[in-house]
Motif scaffolding. Structure first.
Motif, short mmCIF file in Angstrom:
data_model
loop_
_atom_site.label_atom_id
_atom_site.label_comp_id
_atom_site.label_asym_id
_atom_site.label_seq_id
_atom_site.Cartn_x
_atom_site.Cartn_y
_atom_site.Cartn_z
N ALA A 145 6.77 1.67 2.50
CA ALA A 145 5.32 1.68 2.22
C ALA A 145 4.95 3.04 1.80
O ALA A 145 5.57 4.36 2.56
CB ALA A 145 4.54 1.39 3.52
N THR A 146 4.67 3.27 0.73
CA THR A 146 4.42 4.50 0.17
C THR A 146 3.02 4.52 -0.85
O THR A 146 2.23 3.61 -0.68
CB THR A 146 5.41 5.16 -0.70
OG1 THR A 146 5.29 6.47 -0.92
CG2 THR A 146 5.81 4.35 -1.87
N SER A 147 2.67 5.48 -1.79
CA SER A 147 1.72 5.32 -2.72
C SER A 147 2.12 5.75 -4.06
O SER A 147 3.21 6.48 -4.27
CB SER A 147 0.48 6.12 -2.35
OG SER A 147 0.75 7.73 -1.88
N SER A 189 -1.80 2.38 -2.52
CA SER A 189 -0.84 2.08 -1.55
C SER A 189 -0.08 1.01 -2.07
O SER A 189 -0.61 0.11 -2.69
CB SER A 189 -1.12 1.96 -0.14
OG SER A 189 -2.22 1.09 -0.07
N ARG A 229 3.95 -1.33 -1.49
CA ARG A 229 5.07 -1.45 -0.46
C ARG A 229 6.12 -2.32 -1.02
O ARG A 229 5.75 -3.02 -2.24
CB ARG A 229 4.81 -2.33 1.06
CG ARG A 229 4.17 -3.61 0.41
CD ARG A 229 3.84 -4.68 1.66
NE ARG A 229 3.22 -5.73 1.26
CZ ARG A 229 3.68 -6.79 0.83
NH1 ARG A 229 4.98 -6.93 0.53
NH2 ARG A 229 3.23 -8.00 0.59
N LYS A 241 -3.58 -1.77 -2.33
CA LYS A 241 -5.13 -1.14 -2.26
C LYS A 241 -5.79 -1.37 -3.82
O LYS A 241 -5.12 -1.00 -4.58
CB LYS A 241 -4.90 0.17 -1.88
CG LYS A 241 -6.19 0.91 -1.90
CD LYS A 241 -6.58 1.69 -0.65
CE LYS A 241 -8.05 2.43 -0.71
NZ LYS A 241 -8.87 1.85 0.13
#
Length: 122
Positions: free
Chosen positions: A52-54, A66, A68, A115
């Motif tokens: 999970a990052t952005s 965001s 994943r 997001k």
């Protein structure tokens, strides 16, 4: 060889001990459910992780969205996958569930937006 684990699959947090040699698991003790046993066996033979990052969003009211992975990948591939994810630039608007990058590094996992980012008012 003996190794201890704290299971992270359910809230029980079982303390599990495994007897193994290489990729052969001889015994797993301490798991309160079958999921703990399966978790330890996978950790010893083929550890998997999710990311999970952005990623950057151009023209959005927020600079990042965001993301994943759609499913876990081999642990040894995390750094290679992150190098590719870090090159992704999305155009606003973004929507939850949007595929930002399909089949990242040929591992069968998609990078999925988690997001909503609206387009910035000019």
């Amino acid at each position: 060889m003996t190794r201890s684990f704290t299971c992270i699959i359910c809230p029980n947090g079982c303390e599990i001990t495994a007897e193994y040699e290489g990729d052969t698991v001889y015994a797993v003790q301490g798991a309160a459910c079958p999921k703990g046993d399966a978790y330890v066996r996978q950790e010893l033979t083929d550890p998997q992780r999710n990311i999970a990052t952005s990623v950057l969003v151009e023209g959005g009211e927020l600079p990042l969205a965001s993301v994943r992975l759609s499913h876990p990948i081999p642990k040894k591939e995390i750094f290679r996958v992150m190098e590719v994810i870090n090159t992704v630039r999305l155009q606003a608007p973004t929507a939850v569930g949007q595929v930002a990058l399909a089949d990242v590094c040929g591992l069968g996992a998609d990078v999925i937006v988690t997001k909503n980012v609206a387009r910035a008012n000019a």
